[in-house]
Enzyme design. Structure first.
Site, PDB file in Angstrom:
ATOM      1  N   ARG A   1    -122.743 -13.596 -13.489  1.00  0.00           N
ATOM      2  CA  ARG A   1    -121.455 -13.042 -13.088  1.00  0.00           C
ATOM      3  C   ARG A   1    -120.667 -14.130 -12.370  1.00  0.00           C
ATOM      4  O   ARG A   1    -121.092 -14.625 -11.318  1.00  0.00           O
ATOM      5  CB  ARG A   1    -121.670 -11.841 -12.161  1.00  0.00           C
ATOM      6  CG  ARG A   1    -120.397 -11.269 -11.560  1.00  0.00           C
ATOM      7  CD  ARG A   1    -120.696 -10.039 -10.692  1.00  0.00           C
ATOM      8  NE  ARG A   1    -119.487  -9.507 -10.099  1.00  0.00           N
ATOM      9  CZ  ARG A   1    -119.131  -9.663  -8.819  1.00  0.00           C
ATOM     10  NH1 ARG A   1    -119.891 -10.317  -7.970  1.00  0.00           N
ATOM     11  NH2 ARG A   1    -118.001  -9.146  -8.379  1.00  0.00           N
TER      12      ARG A   1
ATOM     13  N   HIS B   1    -111.472 -12.603  -7.918  1.00  0.00           N
ATOM     14  CA  HIS B   1    -112.335 -12.684  -6.738  1.00  0.00           C
ATOM     15  C   HIS B   1    -111.540 -13.435  -5.662  1.00  0.00           C
ATOM     16  O   HIS B   1    -111.912 -14.520  -5.232  1.00  0.00           O
ATOM     17  CB  HIS B   1    -113.657 -13.360  -7.094  1.00  0.00           C
ATOM     18  CG  HIS B   1    -114.786 -13.055  -6.140  1.00  0.00           C
ATOM     19  ND1 HIS B   1    -116.011 -12.570  -6.565  1.00  0.00           N
ATOM     20  CD2 HIS B   1    -114.882 -13.168  -4.790  1.00  0.00           C
ATOM     21  CE1 HIS B   1    -116.806 -12.420  -5.515  1.00  0.00           C
ATOM     22  NE2 HIS B   1    -116.147 -12.769  -4.424  1.00  0.00           N
TER      23      HIS B   1
ATOM     24  N   GLU C   1    -114.241  -6.275  -4.906  1.00  0.00           N
ATOM     25  CA  GLU C   1    -114.074  -5.790  -3.533  1.00  0.00           C
ATOM     26  C   GLU C   1    -112.619  -5.699  -3.077  1.00  0.00           C
ATOM     27  O   GLU C   1    -112.187  -6.443  -2.176  1.00  0.00           O
ATOM     28  CB  GLU C   1    -114.870  -6.676  -2.562  1.00  0.00           C
ATOM     29  CG  GLU C   1    -116.351  -6.742  -2.870  1.00  0.00           C
ATOM     30  CD  GLU C   1    -117.170  -7.403  -1.769  1.00  0.00           C
ATOM     31  OE1 GLU C   1    -116.588  -7.937  -0.810  1.00  0.00           O
ATOM     32  OE2 GLU C   1    -118.410  -7.374  -1.864  1.00  0.00           O
TER      33      GLU C   1
ATOM     34  N   ASN D   1    -121.235  -3.572  -4.851  1.00  0.00           N
ATOM     35  CA  ASN D   1    -121.765  -4.636  -3.988  1.00  0.00           C
ATOM     36  C   ASN D   1    -122.309  -3.977  -2.738  1.00  0.00           C
ATOM     37  O   ASN D   1    -121.606  -3.191  -2.080  1.00  0.00           O
ATOM     38  CB  ASN D   1    -120.678  -5.632  -3.597  1.00  0.00           C
ATOM     39  CG  ASN D   1    -120.231  -6.493  -4.767  1.00  0.00           C
ATOM     40  OD1 ASN D   1    -120.752  -6.360  -5.884  1.00  0.00           O
ATOM     41  ND2 ASN D   1    -119.280  -7.376  -4.524  1.00  0.00           N
TER      42      ASN D   1
ATOM     43  N   TYR E   1    -124.473  -4.653   0.931  1.00  0.00           N
ATOM     44  CA  TYR E   1    -125.077  -5.565   1.904  1.00  0.00           C
ATOM     45  C   TYR E   1    -125.692  -4.854   3.110  1.00  0.00           C
ATOM     46  O   TYR E   1    -126.728  -5.254   3.598  1.00  0.00           O
ATOM     47  CB  TYR E   1    -124.043  -6.592   2.401  1.00  0.00           C
ATOM     48  CG  TYR E   1    -123.711  -7.611   1.322  1.00  0.00           C
ATOM     49  CD1 TYR E   1    -124.512  -8.717   1.128  1.00  0.00           C
ATOM     50  CD2 TYR E   1    -122.621  -7.430   0.473  1.00  0.00           C
ATOM     51  CE1 TYR E   1    -124.252  -9.640   0.128  1.00  0.00           C
ATOM     52  CE2 TYR E   1    -122.349  -8.346  -0.540  1.00  0.00           C
ATOM     53  CZ  TYR E   1    -123.168  -9.443  -0.706  1.00  0.00           C
ATOM     54  OH  TYR E   1    -122.919 -10.341  -1.709  1.00  0.00           O
TER      55      TYR E   1
ATOM     56  N   GLU F   1    -123.514  -7.325  -6.587  1.00  0.00           N
ATOM     57  CA  GLU F   1    -123.866  -8.287  -5.540  1.00  0.00           C
ATOM     58  C   GLU F   1    -124.829  -7.629  -4.572  1.00  0.00           C
ATOM     59  O   GLU F   1    -124.634  -6.471  -4.186  1.00  0.00           O
ATOM     60  CB  GLU F   1    -122.642  -8.732  -4.705  1.00  0.00           C
ATOM     61  CG  GLU F   1    -121.793  -9.772  -5.336  1.00  0.00           C
ATOM     62  CD  GLU F   1    -120.613 -10.184  -4.451  1.00  0.00           C
ATOM     63  OE1 GLU F   1    -120.735 -10.140  -3.213  1.00  0.00           O
ATOM     64  OE2 GLU F   1    -119.580 -10.552  -5.029  1.00  0.00           O
TER      65      GLU F   1
HETATM   66  C1  FCB Z   1    -118.982 -10.367  -0.567  1.00  0.00           C
HETATM   67  C2  FCB Z   1    -118.143 -11.285  -1.443  1.00  0.00           C
HETATM   68  C3  FCB Z   1    -118.844 -12.546  -1.847  1.00  0.00           C
HETATM   69  C4  FCB Z   1    -119.677 -13.109  -0.723  1.00  0.00           C
HETATM   70  C5  FCB Z   1    -120.584 -12.066  -0.145  1.00  0.00           C
HETATM   71  C6  FCB Z   1    -121.489 -12.551   0.948  1.00  0.00           C
HETATM   72  O1  FCB Z   1    -118.137  -9.600   0.223  1.00  0.00           O
HETATM   73  O2  FCB Z   1    -117.756 -10.601  -2.609  1.00  0.00           O
HETATM   74  O3  FCB Z   1    -117.879 -13.442  -2.311  1.00  0.00           O
HETATM   75  O4  FCB Z   1    -118.865 -13.681   0.219  1.00  0.00           O
HETATM   76  O5  FCB Z   1    -119.822 -11.005   0.337  1.00  0.00           O
END
Ligand code: FCB
Length: 477
Positions: free
Chosen positions: A92, A136, A181, A309, A311, A382
């Site tokens: 990607r 992006h 995002e 995505n 985290y 992600e």
């Molecule tokens: C996300 C972004 C990516 C990277 C990660 C850690 O928010 O999409 O570009 O910075 O975080």
């Protein structure tokens, strides 16, 4: 979404049995143009808002910029070879808009396009499925000067650019995502100002969010008309939002943050409407007069997949009267509608970004999208972690990053077992890279980059991931 009063357990899931993923599961890794390419002024590329922002004093750590980054523009052949060695099924990447359409309008720049053609051809020659993200975060500076995403016309420009890319690469790219995002573009870029273009205007950030989604819908329509066989979607960053306690004020804070972070985007794109409570919460900021008849129908144009995505989780609490909440990167005080919410840290293990490690949150997030919003195939586009790496005898043994991936893949598997049609997973990131306002101080890569020599060193997590891909799953531990 359920908001349990007590946050669920955090960290590595208990399961230690071997886990196999569905046949054809798309194992990938992700990057973004500005974070890796460098060659900022080569081949006819013009500046984006990230060039301007990173070159402005005080905007990034130590004044770091993406001018050189991982020099991927010049090393693309070697980098694809590294991907092939990992056995990636998919890669990607994002296209730099000002590289292929300098200035953000007018004809395509053949030299810029040629870079992506070579990349895509090289990927295909190595059996790696290209997954293309159109945006992006690198808006051509000229479009920002004309008003940026708060201006409606930017959505039309984006659809035009999408059309150019469909014409150029549609014969060889099957997977297309429009935005990465949009929450970050809108709220960090125009609300809190910690991302480019660095504006701090609540109403503008809400308008930006709307026009990003309008651009997405228009782009999906253009791509669909040109590429009926393509798989089209969008990538959103989602967070489970948990109240710090079951006190009504905390529960309401969670409702509000969930509205701003998740439902602001999911509801228009997947249900064709803004949530009523979000509109009410933002009444002090905007009357939503920028939303025109027909916009929500465009925004909810049917897609083929949703990229998520993931985290971390937000744990939030009610304001304490008379106290100014601590500024937090995820909710600076001027993030509209969340000014007084407290973001609570639970004291659980964190990454080098200070993001809490919360693998069960991935299960929750994927189940929510599937159970409350859509039957479409989902992809984790992600997921990953920053940790401080040490090169010892030419090796990088990144045990913490490896454990993070392992825990989140177990979570992804749990979501599949619970009925979520998850069809792929992209590790963030293939390479250490320019982490936006943090510059080169945060390393997310499975492959270490020595920025002085541009040497690449696959870390332990990369070797482990190659084995996961080879087995189509996780070994017993
Ligand atoms: C996300 C972004 C990516 C990277 C990660 C850690 O928010 O999409 O570009 O910075 O975080």
């Amino acid at each position: 979404m359920s908001n349990p009063a007590t946050p669920p357990a955090v960290g590595v899931l208990d399961e230690r049995a071997p886990l196999t993923f569905p046949p054809g599961f798309l194992w990938g890794a992700a990057t973004a143009a500005y974070q890796i390419e460098g060659a900022a002024a080569e081949g006819g590329r013009t500046p984006s808002i990230w060039d301007t922002f990173s070159h402005t004093e005080g905007r990034t750590v130590a004044g770091h910029t993406g001018d050189v980054a991982c020099d991927h523009y010049h090393r693309v052949g070697d980098d694809v070879r590294l991907m092939a060695e990992l056995g990636l099924k998919s890669y990607r990447f994002s296209v730099s808009w000002p590289r292929v359409q300098p200035g953000g309008s007018g004809p395509v720049n053949p030299e810029g396009l040629d870079f992506y053609k070579r990349l895509v051809d090289d990927l295909l020659a190595n059996g790696i499925e290209p997954w293309l993200t159109l945006y992006h975060w690198d808006l051509p500076q000229e479009l920002e000067d004309a008003g940026g995403w708060p201006a409606r016309d930017t959505a039309a420009r984006f659809a035009e650019y999408a059309q150019l890319m469909a014409n150029a690469l549609g014969d060889r790219v099957k997977y297309w995502t429009t935005l990465n995002e949009p929450w970050c573009s809108a709220f960090l870029g125009y609300g809190s100002g910690v991302h480019a273009p660095g504006r701090t205007d609540g109403a503008a950030s809400v308008q930006a969010g709307h026009h990003l989604m309008l651009g997405h819908g228009l782009a999906v329509q253009a791509l669909r008309a040109t590429l009926p066989q393509a798989q089209l979607g969008v990538t959103v960053n989602l967070y489970p939002v948990t109240p710090a306690s079951d006190a009504p004020g905390d529960v309401d804070a969670a409702r509000r943050i969930d509205g701003l972070a998740n439902r602001f985007f999911l509801d228009p794109m997947l249900r064709g409407q803004y949530p009523d409570d979000l509109v009410a919460d933002l009444a002090k900021v905007t009357d939503f007069g920028h939303v025109r008849d027909g916009d929500l129908a465009v925004i909810s144009t049917p897609m083929d997949l949703v990229g998520v995505n993931y985290y971390s989780r937000h744990v939030v609490a009610a304001p304490v009267p008379g106290e100014q909440p601590e500024r937090y990167w995820r909710a600076p005080t001027n993030w509209p509608g969340s000014e007084d919410v407290r973001f609570v840290t639970r004291g659980v293990p964190v990454t080098d970004m200070d993001w809490e490690i919360d693998a069960p949150g991935l299960v929750e997030t994927l189940r929510r999208v599937h159970e409350e919003y859509t039957d479409l195939p989902l992809y984790v586009t992600e997921n990953g972690s920053a940790f401080v790496d040490a090169v010892i005898d030419g090796q990088v043994d990144d045990v913490d990053r490896l454990a993070y991936f392992d825990a989140h893949l177990r979570a992804a598997h749990e979501a599949i077992s619970a009925g979520v049609p998850l069809q792929g997973y992209f590790a963030w990131s293939l390479l250490d890279n320019f982490e936006w306002a943090w510059g080169y101080t945060k390393r997310f890569g499975m492959i270490y980059v020595d920025y002085d020599s541009q040497t690449r060193i696959p870390k332990s997590s990369a070797r482990w991931y190659a084995e996961v891909i080879r087995r189509n799953g996780l070994a017993a531990q």
